[in-house]
Motif scaffolding. Structure first.
Motif, PDB file in Angstrom:
ATOM      1  N   ASP A   1       0.840  -1.198   0.000  1.00  0.00           N
ATOM      2  CA  ASP A   1       0.000   0.000   0.000  1.00  0.00           C
ATOM      3  C   ASP A   1       0.879   1.253   0.000  1.00  0.00           C
ATOM      4  N   GLU A   2       0.290   2.335  -0.428  1.00  0.00           N
ATOM      5  CA  GLU A   2       1.006   3.589  -0.612  1.00  0.00           C
ATOM      6  C   GLU A   2       1.632   4.089   0.692  1.00  0.00           C
ATOM      7  N   GLU A   3       0.949   3.884   1.796  1.00  0.00           N
ATOM      8  CA  GLU A   3       1.480   4.327   3.089  1.00  0.00           C
ATOM      9  C   GLU A   3       2.785   3.617   3.435  1.00  0.00           C
ATOM     10  N   GLU A   4       2.858   2.313   3.175  1.00  0.00           N
ATOM     11  CA  GLU A   4       4.075   1.556   3.457  1.00  0.00           C
ATOM     12  C   GLU A   4       5.225   2.039   2.587  1.00  0.00           C
ATOM     13  N   ILE A   5       4.955   2.259   1.324  1.00  0.00           N
ATOM     14  CA  ILE A   5       6.006   2.739   0.424  1.00  0.00           C
ATOM     15  C   ILE A   5       6.459   4.130   0.842  1.00  0.00           C
ATOM     16  N   ASP A   6       5.526   5.013   1.169  1.00  0.00           N
ATOM     17  CA  ASP A   6       5.880   6.362   1.620  1.00  0.00           C
ATOM     18  C   ASP A   6       6.713   6.329   2.903  1.00  0.00           C
ATOM     19  N   ARG A   7       6.375   5.413   3.811  1.00  0.00           N
ATOM     20  CA  ARG A   7       7.122   5.292   5.068  1.00  0.00           C
ATOM     21  C   ARG A   7       8.568   4.899   4.785  1.00  0.00           C
ATOM     22  N   ARG A   8       8.755   3.945   3.876  1.00  0.00           N
ATOM     23  CA  ARG A   8      10.109   3.501   3.544  1.00  0.00           C
ATOM     24  C   ARG A   8      10.895   4.592   2.819  1.00  0.00           C
ATOM     25  N   VAL A   9      10.220   5.360   1.956  1.00  0.00           N
ATOM     26  CA  VAL A   9      10.881   6.461   1.260  1.00  0.00           C
ATOM     27  C   VAL A   9      11.366   7.494   2.275  1.00  0.00           C
ATOM     28  N   LYS A  10      10.529   7.839   3.239  1.00  0.00           N
ATOM     29  CA  LYS A  10      10.927   8.815   4.267  1.00  0.00           C
ATOM     30  C   LYS A  10      12.100   8.300   5.085  1.00  0.00           C
ATOM     31  N   GLN A  11      12.081   7.012   5.417  1.00  0.00           N
ATOM     32  CA  GLN A  11      13.216   6.430   6.144  1.00  0.00           C
ATOM     33  C   GLN A  11      14.495   6.541   5.315  1.00  0.00           C
ATOM     34  N   LEU A  12      14.403   6.243   4.042  1.00  0.00           N
ATOM     35  CA  LEU A  12      15.571   6.293   3.168  1.00  0.00           C
ATOM     36  C   LEU A  12      16.079   7.721   3.016  1.00  0.00           C
ATOM     37  N   GLU A  13      15.158   8.659   2.860  1.00  0.00           N
ATOM     38  CA  GLU A  13      15.548  10.061   2.696  1.00  0.00           C
ATOM     39  C   GLU A  13      16.194  10.631   3.953  1.00  0.00           C
ATOM     40  N   ALA A  14      15.981  10.012   5.099  1.00  0.00           N
ATOM     41  CA  ALA A  14      16.577  10.469   6.359  1.00  0.00           C
ATOM     42  C   ALA A  14      18.061  10.111   6.451  1.00  0.00           C
ATOM     43  N   ILE A  15      18.533   9.265   5.547  1.00  0.00           N
ATOM     44  CA  ILE A  15      19.928   8.829   5.569  1.00  0.00           C
ATOM     45  C   ILE A  15      20.732   9.689   4.605  1.00  0.00           C
ATOM     46  N   SER A  16      21.720  10.375   5.132  1.00  0.00           N
ATOM     47  CA  SER A  16      22.564  11.195   4.272  1.00  0.00           C
ATOM     48  C   SER A  16      23.810  10.417   3.873  1.00  0.00           C
ATOM     49  N   GLY A  17      24.264  10.664   2.674  1.00  0.00           N
ATOM     50  CA  GLY A  17      25.494  10.045   2.217  1.00  0.00           C
ATOM     51  C   GLY A  17      26.668  10.941   2.540  1.00  0.00           C
ATOM     52  N   PRO A  18      27.847  10.449   2.518  1.00  0.00           N
ATOM     53  CA  PRO A  18      28.187   9.075   2.202  1.00  0.00           C
ATOM     54  C   PRO A  18      27.900   8.142   3.374  1.00  0.00           C
ATOM     55  N   VAL A  19      27.678   6.893   3.031  1.00  0.00           N
ATOM     56  CA  VAL A  19      27.487   5.868   4.054  1.00  0.00           C
ATOM     57  C   VAL A  19      28.808   5.131   4.240  1.00  0.00           C
ATOM     58  N   THR A  20      28.995   4.566   5.422  1.00  0.00           N
ATOM     59  CA  THR A  20      30.202   3.784   5.682  1.00  0.00           C
ATOM     60  C   THR A  20      30.079   2.425   4.989  1.00  0.00           C
ATOM     61  N   SER A  21      31.173   1.712   4.929  1.00  0.00           N
ATOM     62  CA  SER A  21      31.139   0.367   4.338  1.00  0.00           C
ATOM     63  C   SER A  21      30.204  -0.544   5.123  1.00  0.00           C
ATOM     64  N   ASP A  22      30.225  -0.437   6.455  1.00  0.00           N
ATOM     65  CA  ASP A  22      29.327  -1.254   7.283  1.00  0.00           C
ATOM     66  C   ASP A  22      27.864  -0.904   7.019  1.00  0.00           C
ATOM     67  N   GLU A  23      27.580   0.392   6.910  1.00  0.00           N
ATOM     68  CA  GLU A  23      26.211   0.812   6.616  1.00  0.00           C
ATOM     69  C   GLU A  23      25.785   0.328   5.233  1.00  0.00           C
TER      70      GLU A  23
END
Length: 103
Positions: free
Chosen positions: A20-42
């Motif tokens: 459902d759209e709410e689940e996809i939107d929730r995951r997008v917001k979680q992803l957008e909260a992560i700034s790059g660069p990410v570490t190798s472990d991340e």
């Protein structure tokens, strides 16, 4: 590992196109909260979050975030016949190089 990465990883694999759209939107917001660069472990932890399809392009955003890591994300298994384009791209970037260098 940063808390925002931990939160995304704790959410498990990305949902498929039938979510459902709410689940996809929730995951997008979680992803957008992560700034790059990410570490190798991340990057390694995030690489386990791909779902069965591209999740309306969200998998590509995840791939681009992982690509901000300074180095390879071992292990990247060879893509199978059912793998998405994102898996082949990630493997071509790091997995094939690791295979060529040997153990």
């Amino acid at each position: 590992m940063r808390p925002e990465v931990q939160a995304f990883v704790a959410g498990g694999p990305l949902p498929d196109r039938d979510a459902d759209e709410e689940e996809i939107d929730r995951r997008v917001k979680q992803l957008e909260a992560i700034s790059g660069p990410v570490t190798s472990d991340e990057a390694h932890a995030l690489a386990g979050c791909f779902g069965p399809d591209d999740c309306y392009g969200v998998a590509w955003s995840l791939l681009h975030l992982i690509a901000t890591s300074p180095g390879p994300v071992p292990p990247v298994p060879p893509p199978g016949t059912a793998s998405g384009e994102w898996h082949r791209t990630l493997y071509n970037r790091w997995g094939a190089t690791l295979d060529a260098s040997g153990p």
